[in-house]
Scaffold this active site. Structure first.
Site, PDB file in Angstrom:
ATOM      1  N   HIS A 304      19.230  56.590 -50.441  1.00 45.13           N
ATOM      2  CA  HIS A 304      19.107  55.597 -51.508  1.00 45.13           C
ATOM      3  C   HIS A 304      18.439  56.139 -52.763  1.00 45.13           C
ATOM      4  CE1 HIS A 304      20.276  52.600 -48.474  1.00 45.13           C
ATOM      5  NE2 HIS A 304      20.564  51.835 -49.496  1.00 45.13           N
ATOM      6  N   GLY A 305      17.698  57.201 -52.658  1.00 44.56           N
ATOM      7  CA  GLY A 305      17.104  57.738 -53.870  1.00 44.56           C
ATOM      8  C   GLY A 305      16.114  58.854 -53.605  1.00 44.56           C
TER       9      GLY A 305
END
Length: 455
Positions: A304-305
């Site tokens: 996700h990041g």
């Protein structure tokens, strides 16, 4: 769509590919080269796996090294360099690398394709341009859902578009557009007002402001991401592709495990089929099961990041999934289970929203009354009263009620002409009305991209 409709059936794929590449180039022409390289590598490795079965593992490893290596360079170089710089003072200069749009999504799609070829679950695509069509389809290549090759393999070669497909596609697209332009953007406006990304503003925000702001953010992220999936599924159906559902009303879940069966389904099933099960899944010792779960949820957070809060977010869910497995299991029932799940998800979104550790701690502490936060304020009171009906509508939009009404009306209409007329005209007018309202909502609005573009 006009050109696609007018050309001969034998040319439709070429038209779709050309416009998909133009669409992707719009966000950064130089990154089209990366998409081409990833796709060519996947096409070549899949062909080699088919031709040289004895060396298949080596080619599969090569695919993983190339695609995950490129993903790592573009997505995580700055993250690792920043951490090494903070800890050891090296490197002296942190490189600035822009994240190519959609790289996480098309990388996973191509990986799943080559792995499925290795497993003999799909046949290798002999034509490079057709695999490029699969990886670049403008409906979903930049923000999902993650479409398996087996889902669309037959439709790439042969597909028919019925009037029902066109109507349902248009309807689904318009519903998704309205979700984004009206509901998600409206929630974002309130959330950003109450939860600005400035430390001083968060320290001065009232307790009720923090809780209300996070409620709007919780609604925003679902409405935003599911809106894009709706639009992608709708546009795909208009041209004959039937993508699988990516959301199944996750805020109606009755456990954290159930939530992840309903949220971002294409990502959850990817990690299940290509990481969790190959590691041994749950058919192993308790120690290995915990190891498998830890790997999956660490990677889920990382996907996700490139920030510690996403890793923390993934491990946060790991804790509750293990608790559900080994501690309280099925003891939670009905309403209590639903409230528990919503609370866990709600706090999870706090971790997800704030990449800055100081801001995250300020919000979490403020929500439980620690610090100098007032209980409420005139700003919070005013925003709540101004948006109370909008808030209630957004909450309803996260439930089954709309779907239930749509299925119920034609059944009742069989014995009631008035209800049948209402249903018929509603189905006819809903898409254009939603389209008009969405355009009006977007006119003059500031640039507000989909949240999952950043992943």
């Amino acid at each position: 769509m006009i050109i696609y409709t007018l050309v001969d059936d034998t040319k439709k794929n070429q038209v779709l590919l050309i416009f998909s590449l133009i669409f992707y180039s719009w966000g950064g022409p130089r990154y089209l080269i990366l998409l081409l390289v990833d796709t060519w590598a996947s096409w070549w490795f899949a062909i080699q796996i088919t031709r040289h079965r004895k060396q298949a593992k080596h080619y599969l490893l090569g695919e993983c090294v190339v695609l995950l290596g490129l993903l790592g360079i573009f997505k995580y170089t700055v993250f690792f360099c920043s951490n090494f710089h903070a800890w050891f003072g090296i490197p002296k200069v942190i490189p600035q690398i822009v994240l190519p749009i959609g790289i996480s999504f098309y990388t996973f799609q191509l990986l799943s394709y080559v792995i499925d070829v290795y497993r003999k679950e799909v046949k290798a695509q002999p034509k490079f341009w057709k695999l490029l069509l699969y990886s670049s389809l403008f409906h979903q290549c930049i923000a999902g859902p993650i479409v398996r090759y087996e889902t669309v393999a037959n439709e790439i070669e042969h597909r028919q578009v019925s009037q029902s497909d066109i109507y349902e596609g248009i309807r689904r697209f318009c519903v998704g557009l309205a979700k984004k332009a009206i509901l998600a953007n409206g929630c974002a406006s309130v959330a950003d007002t109450l939860l600005p990304f400035q430390q001083s503003a968060l320290q001065n925000q009232a307790i009720t402001g923090l809780w209300l702001g996070m409620l709007f953010y919780m609604l925003q992220i679902y409405l935003d991401f599911s809106a894009y999936s709706d639009m992608a599924i709708g546009m795909g159906r208009m041209v004959g592709f039937h993508y699988l559902e990516n959301f199944n009303y996750p805020y109606m879940a009755h456990s954290v495990q159930d939530f992840w069966r309903k949220w971002h389904i294409s990502l959850s099933t990817f990690f299940r089929d290509y990481v969790y099960i190959p590691l041994g899944g749950s058919r192993c010792s308790k120690t290995k099961f915990i190891r498998n779960m830890t790997i999956v949820w660490f990677l889920t957070g990382m996907w996700h990041g490139a920030s510690w809060n996403y890793i923390l977010w993934g491990l946060y869910y790991l804790v509750f999934l293990l608790l559900e497995r080994f501690v309280y299991g099925n003891r939670l029932r009905s309403i209590g289970a639903h409230i528990y799940t919503l609370f866990v998800v709600y706090i999870g979104w706090v971790i997800f929203r704030f990449e800055n550790g100081s801001q995250l701690l300020t919000v979490l502490a403020g929500m439980i009354g620690m610090g100098s936060h007032a209980f409420t304020s005139m700003q919070v009171h005013t925003l709540f009263l101004e948006n109370i009906f909008f808030l209630l509508f957004c909450i309803l939009a996260c439930t089954y009620i709309g779907k239930a009404i749509r299925h119920m009306l034609p059944v009742i209409g069989k014995s009631n002409a008035i209800i049948y007329t209402i249903y018929t005209w509603g189905e006819l007018l809903l898409p254009p009305v939603l389209l008009i309202l969405s355009v009006l909502a977007l006119i003059g609005n500031s640039y507000n991209p989909f949240l999952y573009f950043q992943f």
